[in-house]
Design a protein around this motif. Structure first.
Motif, short mmCIF file in Angstrom:
data_model
loop_
_atom_site.label_atom_id
_atom_site.label_comp_id
_atom_site.label_asym_id
_atom_site.label_seq_id
_atom_site.Cartn_x
_atom_site.Cartn_y
_atom_site.Cartn_z
N ARG A 144 0.85 -1.21 0.00
CA ARG A 144 0.00 0.00 0.00
C ARG A 144 0.88 1.26 0.00
O ARG A 144 0.59 2.23 -0.71
CB ARG A 144 -0.96 -0.06 1.19
N LYS A 145 1.96 1.23 0.78
CA LYS A 145 2.86 2.41 0.82
C LYS A 145 3.49 2.63 -0.55
O LYS A 145 3.62 3.75 -1.03
CB LYS A 145 3.99 2.17 1.83
N ILE A 146 3.89 1.54 -1.21
CA ILE A 146 4.55 1.65 -2.52
C ILE A 146 3.59 2.18 -3.58
O ILE A 146 3.94 3.06 -4.37
CB ILE A 146 5.12 0.27 -2.97
N ILE A 147 2.38 1.64 -3.61
CA ILE A 147 1.46 2.03 -4.71
C ILE A 147 0.76 3.36 -4.43
O ILE A 147 0.21 3.96 -5.35
CB ILE A 147 0.42 0.92 -5.01
N GLY A 148 0.80 3.80 -3.17
CA GLY A 148 0.19 5.09 -2.84
C GLY A 148 -1.24 4.91 -2.35
O GLY A 148 -1.94 3.98 -2.76
N GLU A 149 -1.64 5.86 -1.49
CA GLU A 149 -2.95 5.78 -0.83
C GLU A 149 -4.13 5.80 -1.78
O GLU A 149 -5.17 5.22 -1.52
CB GLU A 149 -3.11 7.00 0.09
N ASN A 150 -3.97 6.52 -2.89
CA ASN A 150 -5.14 6.74 -3.76
C ASN A 150 -5.30 5.72 -4.88
O ASN A 150 -6.24 5.80 -5.65
CB ASN A 150 -5.08 8.15 -4.36
N THR A 151 -4.38 4.79 -4.97
CA THR A 151 -4.47 3.79 -6.05
C THR A 151 -5.54 2.75 -5.73
O THR A 151 -5.64 2.27 -4.60
CB THR A 151 -3.09 3.10 -6.22
N LEU A 152 -6.36 2.44 -6.75
CA LEU A 152 -7.37 1.40 -6.59
C LEU A 152 -6.66 0.05 -6.37
O LEU A 152 -5.85 -0.37 -7.20
CB LEU A 152 -8.23 1.35 -7.87
N TYR A 153 -6.96 -0.58 -5.25
CA TYR A 153 -6.21 -1.78 -4.86
C TYR A 153 -7.16 -2.91 -4.48
O TYR A 153 -8.04 -2.72 -3.64
CB TYR A 153 -5.28 -1.41 -3.69
N PHE A 154 -6.99 -4.05 -5.12
CA PHE A 154 -7.85 -5.21 -4.84
C PHE A 154 -7.04 -6.36 -4.24
O PHE A 154 -5.93 -6.64 -4.69
CB PHE A 154 -8.48 -5.74 -6.14
N LEU A 155 -7.62 -7.01 -3.27
CA LEU A 155 -7.06 -8.26 -2.75
C LEU A 155 -7.89 -9.41 -3.31
O LEU A 155 -9.13 -9.33 -3.35
CB LEU A 155 -7.12 -8.30 -1.22
N GLN A 156 -7.20 -10.46 -3.74
CA GLN A 156 -7.90 -11.64 -4.27
C GLN A 156 -7.59 -12.84 -3.38
O GLN A 156 -6.43 -13.04 -3.02
CB GLN A 156 -7.39 -11.98 -5.68
N PRO A 157 -8.58 -13.64 -3.03
CA PRO A 157 -8.28 -14.83 -2.22
C PRO A 157 -7.48 -15.85 -3.03
O PRO A 157 -7.62 -15.95 -4.24
CB PRO A 157 -9.66 -15.38 -1.86
N PHE A 158 -6.62 -16.56 -2.35
CA PHE A 158 -5.84 -17.65 -2.96
C PHE A 158 -6.74 -18.87 -3.10
O PHE A 158 -7.52 -19.17 -2.19
CB PHE A 158 -4.64 -17.92 -2.04
#
Ligand code: SF4
Length: 228
Positions: free
Chosen positions: A181-195
């Motif tokens: 999250r720190k690398i991509i920045g706070e405002n980037t749309l970020y999804f987690l996918q289950p394994f």
């Protein structure tokens, strides 16, 4: 193009866009948890010709608004721009799924307006990346540089994009997600996918249990991402 599979209609692969999904053959990573291991070999030939796939798209033209190119790793194929151009001529939106390892191809297709949405993987924190992609630490260094370059390209160009992480036990822990999250920045749309452990490249990962849903929800809340 080496194409090894397709899905005629999908409502889940392109956010908000009914789409046709194309699976390309060949990947430069060997993620042990890969859910499409049959698509990794770069030696295998594709099963479908471009012409066949373009005809299948035409048959569904009234139902779909977009095409998703996924893999494997689509950006490894030199004729990707010319193939995307053929799809664009059909006035369809294009989403690219990529592992981020080929920034040269990424910038080429963005600058040529051949892609409308990019979903890029950020698999874990940089110090553990080699474990996630199944390569040596040395090989991984070069790829990580490319992945950071791809992230920069996505941020600096006016293109819709998302970053996504498959939350694989041991490879991705809470502190890794915080670092990503720190690398991509706070405002980037970020999804987690289950394994998913029903099909994996490495047998060892078939025996790993996915994180429980409550844990994923907790992680997702901590880093302000969305869950798929
Ligand atoms: S999960 Fe890894 S090995 Fe599988 S297609 Fe994606 S990048 Fe390649």
């Amino acid at each position: 193009m080496k194409i090894s599979g397709y899905l005629g209609f999908s409502l889940i692969d392109y956010p908000g866009i009914p789409s046709f999904v194309i699976f390309t053959q060949g990947c430069n990573f060997k993620c042990p948890f890969c859910h499409n291991p049959e698509l990794i070999s770069q030696r295998k030939k594709g099963q479908y010709s471009e012409e066949f796939i373009l005809e299948e798209i035409d048959r569904r033209r009234k139902l779909i608004k977009g095409v998703v190119i996924t893999g494997g790793e689509p950006t490894l194929q030199e004729d990707l721009p010319s193939f995307l151009f053929k799809i664009k001529k059909k006035r369809l939106l294009i989403k690219l799924d990529t592992n981020g390892s080929n920034p040269k191809m990424l910038i080429e297709i963005i600058k040529s307006n051949l892609v409308d949405y990019v979903a890029m993987d950020f698999k874990t924190s940089p110090s553990k990346y080699h474990k996630a992609i199944g390569l040596t630490e040395n090989e991984t260094k070069k790829y990580l540089k490319n992945i950071f370059e791809s992230l920069k390209i996505l941020r600096e160009n006016k293109i819709k994009f998302e970053i996504r992480t498959t939350v694989v036990p041991e490879i991705v822990e809470e502190e890794d997600l915080i670092e990503i999250r720190k690398i991509i920045g706070e405002n980037t749309l970020y999804f987690l996918q289950p394994f998913k452990n029903d099909k994996t490249l490495s047998y060892e990962f078939k025996n790993k249990n996915p994180y429980p849903e409550e844990m994923l929800e907790k992680y997702s809340a901590t880093i302000k991402s969305k869950l798929r």
